[in-house]
Design a protein around this motif. Structure first.
Motif, PDB file in Angstrom:
ATOM      1  N   ASP A  30       0.838  -1.196   0.000  1.00 48.76           N
ATOM      2  CA  ASP A  30       0.000   0.000   0.000  1.00 48.76           C
ATOM      3  C   ASP A  30       0.872   1.244   0.000  1.00 48.76           C
ATOM      4  O   ASP A  30       1.892   1.307   0.672  1.00 48.76           O
ATOM      5  N   PRO A  31       0.468   2.277  -0.776  1.00 50.94           N
ATOM      6  CA  PRO A  31       1.248   3.520  -0.743  1.00 50.94           C
ATOM      7  C   PRO A  31       1.079   4.206   0.600  1.00 50.94           C
ATOM      8  O   PRO A  31       0.054   4.053   1.262  1.00 50.94           O
ATOM      9  N   PRO A  32       2.071   4.972   0.992  1.00 50.73           N
ATOM     10  CA  PRO A  32       1.946   5.687   2.270  1.00 50.73           C
ATOM     11  C   PRO A  32       0.869   6.759   2.171  1.00 50.73           C
ATOM     12  O   PRO A  32       0.583   7.279   1.091  1.00 50.73           O
ATOM     13  N   PRO A  33       0.236   7.099   3.261  1.00 59.64           N
ATOM     14  CA  PRO A  33      -0.795   8.136   3.216  1.00 59.64           C
ATOM     15  C   PRO A  33      -0.179   9.479   2.846  1.00 59.64           C
ATOM     16  O   PRO A  33       0.898   9.836   3.291  1.00 59.64           O
ATOM     17  N   VAL A  34      -0.896  10.207   1.993  1.00 60.33           N
ATOM     18  CA  VAL A  34      -0.413  11.505   1.531  1.00 60.33           C
ATOM     19  C   VAL A  34      -0.864  12.563   2.535  1.00 60.33           C
ATOM     20  O   VAL A  34      -2.064  12.681   2.812  1.00 60.33           O
ATOM     21  N   PRO A  35       0.073  13.329   3.070  1.00 59.29           N
ATOM     22  CA  PRO A  35      -0.335  14.369   4.020  1.00 59.29           C
ATOM     23  C   PRO A  35      -1.041  15.507   3.292  1.00 59.29           C
ATOM     24  O   PRO A  35      -0.803  15.765   2.109  1.00 59.29           O
ATOM     25  N   ALA A  36      -1.915  16.168   3.991  1.00 60.92           N
ATOM     26  CA  ALA A  36      -2.633  17.304   3.413  1.00 60.92           C
ATOM     27  C   ALA A  36      -1.645  18.438   3.151  1.00 60.92           C
ATOM     28  O   ALA A  36      -0.764  18.699   3.970  1.00 60.92           O
ATOM     29  N   PRO A  37      -1.791  19.108   1.993  1.00 65.72           N
ATOM     30  CA  PRO A  37      -0.855  20.211   1.705  1.00 65.72           C
ATOM     31  C   PRO A  37      -1.070  21.373   2.657  1.00 65.72           C
ATOM     32  O   PRO A  37      -2.189  21.712   3.011  1.00 65.72           O
ATOM     33  N   GLN A  38       0.035  21.978   3.037  1.00 64.96           N
ATOM     34  CA  GLN A  38      -0.043  23.131   3.917  1.00 64.96           C
ATOM     35  C   GLN A  38      -0.448  24.349   3.087  1.00 64.96           C
ATOM     36  O   GLN A  38      -0.200  24.411   1.881  1.00 64.96           O
ATOM     37  N   PRO A  39      -1.078  25.334   3.714  1.00 64.24           N
ATOM     38  CA  PRO A  39      -1.533  26.509   2.962  1.00 64.24           C
ATOM     39  C   PRO A  39      -0.399  27.238   2.248  1.00 64.24           C
ATOM     40  O   PRO A  39      -0.582  27.726   1.133  1.00 64.24           O
ATOM     41  N   LEU A  40       0.769  27.298   2.854  1.00 62.71           N
ATOM     42  CA  LEU A  40       1.883  27.984   2.210  1.00 62.71           C
ATOM     43  C   LEU A  40       2.306  27.261   0.938  1.00 62.71           C
ATOM     44  O   LEU A  40       2.514  27.891  -0.098  1.00 62.71           O
ATOM     45  N   HIS A  41       2.380  25.935   0.995  1.00 64.41           N
ATOM     46  CA  HIS A  41       2.753  25.161  -0.189  1.00 64.41           C
ATOM     47  C   HIS A  41       1.701  25.301  -1.285  1.00 64.41           C
ATOM     48  O   HIS A  41       2.032  25.373  -2.465  1.00 64.41           O
ATOM     49  N   LEU A  42       0.448  25.336  -0.895  1.00 61.74           N
ATOM     50  CA  LEU A  42      -0.637  25.481  -1.857  1.00 61.74           C
ATOM     51  C   LEU A  42      -0.550  26.829  -2.573  1.00 61.74           C
ATOM     52  O   LEU A  42      -0.644  26.893  -3.809  1.00 61.74           O
ATOM     53  N   TRP A  43      -0.315  27.893  -1.827  1.00 62.59           N
ATOM     54  CA  TRP A  43      -0.218  29.215  -2.452  1.00 62.59           C
ATOM     55  C   TRP A  43       1.057  29.359  -3.273  1.00 62.59           C
ATOM     56  O   TRP A  43       1.056  30.044  -4.300  1.00 62.59           O
ATOM     57  N   LEU A  44       2.143  28.736  -2.860  1.00 63.59           N
ATOM     58  CA  LEU A  44       3.354  28.757  -3.680  1.00 63.59           C
ATOM     59  C   LEU A  44       3.134  28.028  -4.996  1.00 63.59           C
ATOM     60  O   LEU A  44       3.612  28.462  -6.054  1.00 63.59           O
ATOM     61  N   HIS A  45       2.410  26.916  -4.935  1.00 66.18           N
ATOM     62  CA  HIS A  45       2.113  26.177  -6.164  1.00 66.18           C
ATOM     63  C   HIS A  45       1.203  26.994  -7.083  1.00 66.18           C
ATOM     64  O   HIS A  45       1.431  27.069  -8.298  1.00 66.18           O
ATOM     65  N   ARG A  46       0.182  27.618  -6.521  1.00 68.10           N
ATOM     66  CA  ARG A  46      -0.716  28.462  -7.328  1.00 68.10           C
ATOM     67  C   ARG A  46       0.048  29.619  -7.972  1.00 68.10           C
ATOM     68  O   ARG A  46      -0.165  29.940  -9.144  1.00 68.10           O
ATOM     69  N   THR A  47       0.925  30.249  -7.194  1.00 70.09           N
ATOM     70  CA  THR A  47       1.693  31.378  -7.715  1.00 70.09           C
ATOM     71  C   THR A  47       2.645  30.939  -8.811  1.00 70.09           C
ATOM     72  O   THR A  47       2.789  31.632  -9.823  1.00 70.09           O
ATOM     73  N   SER A  48       3.287  29.793  -8.638  1.00 70.89           N
ATOM     74  CA  SER A  48       4.219  29.332  -9.671  1.00 70.89           C
ATOM     75  C   SER A  48       3.482  28.982 -10.962  1.00 70.89           C
ATOM     76  O   SER A  48       3.975  29.275 -12.057  1.00 70.89           O
TER      77      SER A  48
END
Length: 119
Positions: A30-48
Motif C-alpha cells: 500500500d502507498p503511504p498516506p499523503v499528508p494534506a498540503p499546507q496553505p503555504l505550499h498550496l499558495w506557492l504552487h498556485r503562484t508558480s
C-alpha cells in the motif's frame, strides 16, 4: 529454529501457522498516506503556475508579433553580423519564430486549463 532446506517452500498466500502474513504483505504494498498540503505550499504552487502561464503567454505573444516588425532586423545586435541578418529576415525564420510563439501560448494556456490542486 531454522527451516529444513529439504522441505518445500510455502508460496501460498497464508498458512495456518502465519495468519498475519497477508496483512503484512498488503501493508507493504500500500502507498503511504499523503499528508494534506499546507496553505503555504498550496499558495506557492498556485503562484508558480500563474507566473508560468503569464510568462508563457507574454513570450508567446512577443514571438508571434515581433518577427514581423521592422525592429526584428533593424537592431544594433544584427548590424555586426550581415549573414545572420539575412537569415533572420527570411520568411521561413520569421514563420518559425511565430510558430514557436503559438506553441508557447498553447503550452501556457494548456497548463492553466489543466491545473488542479491535490486533495
Amino acid at each position: 529454529m531454522t527451516p529444513d532446506p529439504k522441505l518445500p517452500v510455502e508460496n501460498g498466500p497464508a498458512s495456518p501457522t502465519h495468519p498475519l502474513r497477508t496483512d503484512t504483505a498488503s501493508a507493504l504494498l500500500d502507498p503511504p498516506p499523503v499528508p494534506a498540503p499546507q496553505p503555504l505550499h498550496l499558495w506557492l504552487h498556485r503562484t508558480s503556475v500563474f507566473l508560468f502561464v503569464l510568462i508563457s503567454a507574454v513570450a508567446g505573444v512577443l514571438l508571434v508579433i515581433l518577427p514581423w516588425t521592422p525592429e526584428w532586423t533593424d537592431n544594433y545586435l544584427l548590424l555586426s553580423f550581415p549573414w545572420l541578418r539575412t537569415v533572420v529576415r527570411t520568411g521561413f525564420f520569421r514563420g518559425l519564430c511565430s510558430g514557436l510563439g503559438l506553441l508557447d501560448i498553447w503550452i501556457g494556456f494548456w497548463e492553466a486549463l489543466h491545473y488542479h490542486e491535490h486533495q
